[in-house]
Scaffold this active site. Sequence first.
Site, PDB file in Angstrom:
ATOM      1  N   LYS A  11       0.526  -1.239  -0.002  1.00  0.00           N
ATOM      2  CA  LYS A  11       0.328  -0.228   0.405  1.00  0.00           C
ATOM      3  C   LYS A  11       0.554   1.268   0.345  1.00  0.00           C
ATOM      4  CE  LYS A  11      -4.333  -2.209   2.086  1.00  0.00           C
ATOM      5  NZ  LYS A  11      -4.911  -2.065   3.873  1.00  0.00           N
ATOM      6  N   TYR A  51     -12.567  -1.184  -3.453  1.00  0.00           N
ATOM      7  CA  TYR A  51     -12.628  -1.955  -2.079  1.00  0.00           C
ATOM      8  C   TYR A  51     -14.253  -1.659  -2.414  1.00  0.00           C
ATOM      9  CZ  TYR A  51      -7.915  -2.774  -0.134  1.00  0.00           C
ATOM     10  OH  TYR A  51      -6.700  -2.665   0.842  1.00  0.00           O
ATOM     11  N   PHE A  59     -14.828   4.195   7.003  1.00  0.00           N
ATOM     12  CA  PHE A  59     -13.762   4.034   6.785  1.00  0.00           C
ATOM     13  C   PHE A  59     -13.650   4.846   4.975  1.00  0.00           C
ATOM     14  CE2 PHE A  59     -14.300  -0.117   7.281  1.00  0.00           C
ATOM     15  CZ  PHE A  59     -13.409   0.149   6.484  1.00  0.00           C
ATOM     16  N   ARG A  87      -1.926 -14.102   4.454  1.00  0.00           N
ATOM     17  CA  ARG A  87      -2.133 -13.342   5.932  1.00  0.00           C
ATOM     18  C   ARG A  87      -1.946 -13.220   7.320  1.00  0.00           C
ATOM     19  NH1 ARG A  87      -7.153 -10.511   4.438  1.00  0.00           N
ATOM     20  NH2 ARG A  87      -8.225 -10.987   6.471  1.00  0.00           N
ATOM     21  N   THR A  93      -5.285  -6.817  11.157  1.00  0.00           N
ATOM     22  CA  THR A  93      -6.062  -5.326  10.054  1.00  0.00           C
ATOM     23  C   THR A  93      -5.084  -3.937  11.517  1.00  0.00           C
ATOM     24  OG1 THR A  93      -7.615  -6.605   9.838  1.00  0.00           O
ATOM     25  CG2 THR A  93      -7.607  -3.961   9.149  1.00  0.00           C
ATOM     26  N   ARG A 104       2.179  -5.913   9.275  1.00  0.00           N
ATOM     27  CA  ARG A 104       1.622  -4.906  10.276  1.00  0.00           C
ATOM     28  C   ARG A 104       1.891  -4.319  11.120  1.00  0.00           C
ATOM     29  NH1 ARG A 104      -3.608  -6.690   8.115  1.00  0.00           N
ATOM     30  NH2 ARG A 104      -3.949  -5.442   6.311  1.00  0.00           N
ATOM     31  N   ASN A 114      -2.226  -0.019   7.060  1.00  0.00           N
ATOM     32  CA  ASN A 114      -1.596  -1.208   7.267  1.00  0.00           C
ATOM     33  C   ASN A 114      -0.512  -1.969   6.380  1.00  0.00           C
ATOM     34  OD1 ASN A 114      -3.565  -1.399   5.533  1.00  0.00           O
ATOM     35  ND2 ASN A 114      -4.710  -2.620   7.583  1.00  0.00           N
ATOM     36  N   HIS A 117      -1.886  -5.356   1.595  1.00  0.00           N
ATOM     37  CA  HIS A 117      -3.450  -6.268   1.501  1.00  0.00           C
ATOM     38  C   HIS A 117      -3.471  -7.699   1.377  1.00  0.00           C
ATOM     39  CE1 HIS A 117      -7.560  -7.025   0.166  1.00  0.00           C
ATOM     40  NE2 HIS A 117      -6.505  -7.664  -0.683  1.00  0.00           N
ATOM     41  N   GLU A 128      -9.851 -10.573  -7.362  1.00  0.00           N
ATOM     42  CA  GLU A 128      -8.543  -9.615  -7.652  1.00  0.00           C
ATOM     43  C   GLU A 128      -7.538  -9.449  -8.221  1.00  0.00           C
ATOM     44  OE1 GLU A 128      -9.813  -9.100  -2.711  1.00  0.00           O
ATOM     45  OE2 GLU A 128      -8.124  -9.010  -3.275  1.00  0.00           O
TER      46      GLU A 128
HETATM   47  P1  RTP Z   1      -7.183  -6.083   3.114  1.00  0.00           P
HETATM   48  O1  RTP Z   1      -9.284  -6.236   2.761  1.00  0.00           O
HETATM   49  O2  RTP Z   1      -6.590  -4.538   3.008  1.00  0.00           O
HETATM   50  O3  RTP Z   1      -6.036  -7.017   3.843  1.00  0.00           O
HETATM   51  O4  RTP Z   1      -7.224  -5.740   5.053  1.00  0.00           O
HETATM   52  P2  RTP Z   1      -7.556  -6.404   6.191  1.00  0.00           P
HETATM   53  O5  RTP Z   1      -8.778  -7.643   5.532  1.00  0.00           O
HETATM   54  O6  RTP Z   1      -6.766  -6.563   6.994  1.00  0.00           O
HETATM   55  O7  RTP Z   1      -8.960  -5.732   6.689  1.00  0.00           O
HETATM   56  P3  RTP Z   1     -10.492  -5.142   5.811  1.00  0.00           P
HETATM   57  O8  RTP Z   1     -11.536  -5.360   6.957  1.00  0.00           O
HETATM   58  O9  RTP Z   1     -11.286  -6.320   4.858  1.00  0.00           O
HETATM   59  O10 RTP Z   1     -10.244  -3.605   5.408  1.00  0.00           O
HETATM   60  C1  RTP Z   1      -9.958  -2.909   4.393  1.00  0.00           C
HETATM   61  C2  RTP Z   1      -8.806  -1.596   4.557  1.00  0.00           C
HETATM   62  O11 RTP Z   1      -9.708  -0.896   4.990  1.00  0.00           O
HETATM   63  C3  RTP Z   1      -8.800   0.055   5.974  1.00  0.00           C
HETATM   64  N1  RTP Z   1      -9.529  -0.520   7.215  1.00  0.00           N
HETATM   65  N2  RTP Z   1      -9.321   0.720   7.745  1.00  0.00           N
HETATM   66  N3  RTP Z   1     -10.721   3.270  10.105  1.00  0.00           N
HETATM   67  C4  RTP Z   1     -11.117   1.711   9.801  1.00  0.00           C
HETATM   68  O12 RTP Z   1     -11.673   1.968  10.980  1.00  0.00           O
HETATM   69  C5  RTP Z   1     -10.250   0.889   8.880  1.00  0.00           C
HETATM   70  N4  RTP Z   1     -11.011  -0.794   9.580  1.00  0.00           N
HETATM   71  C6  RTP Z   1     -10.794  -0.308   7.986  1.00  0.00           C
HETATM   72  C7  RTP Z   1      -7.492  -0.780   6.331  1.00  0.00           C
HETATM   73  O13 RTP Z   1      -6.682  -0.386   5.278  1.00  0.00           O
HETATM   74  C8  RTP Z   1      -8.026  -2.200   6.047  1.00  0.00           C
HETATM   75  O14 RTP Z   1      -6.599  -2.723   5.928  1.00  0.00           O
HETATM   76 MG    MG Z   2      -9.655  -7.063   3.462  1.00  0.00          MG
END
Ligand code: RTP
Ligand code: MG
Length: 140
Positions: A11, A51, A59, A87, A93, A104, A114, A117, A128
Amino acid sequence: MALERTFSIIKPDATRRNLTGKINAKFEDAGLRIVAQKRIHMTKEQAGVFYAVHAERPFYGELCDFMSSAPVVVQVLEGENAIAKNREIMGATNPADAAPGTIRAEFAESVGENSVHGSDAPETAAVEIAYFFSGLELVG
Ligand code: RTP
Ligand code: MG
């Protein structure tokens, strides 16, 4: 278990700090092979489509602004159990919850910024990968 492929993004917070090599070393050290990789700069609209699953989350706007704020490195990682393995290497996250040694834990700046992805299931990995790469670009 058969070889599996997953989709990964390094990222903007990580490309800005020149962390691409250190992050790739973590993938390769864990036995994942980088079978496709390119540096791109997404528009906010392209990030929004990627996304779209989060479109209703508070967010979402901030996330799309961030993901289009600087170049990213998009890549396809291949290996045994690649989706779960990636993962695990990424960590939780929120970097405050990420296990020591994960990407991370070491590099992420916040829950939003973070560093990486990774796809969360075979179906999302396929969608994707196809969003960013043609079949000819995947060189196993
Ligand atoms: P990713 O999809 O990026 O691999 O991350 P992830 O599965 O661990 O987390 P996900 O719940 O899918 O959230 C996607 C991305 O959104 C941003 N995020 N911001 N501000 C917040 O509370 C918040 N929560 C999520 C993060 O960049 C997260 O990786
Ligand atoms: Mg995700």
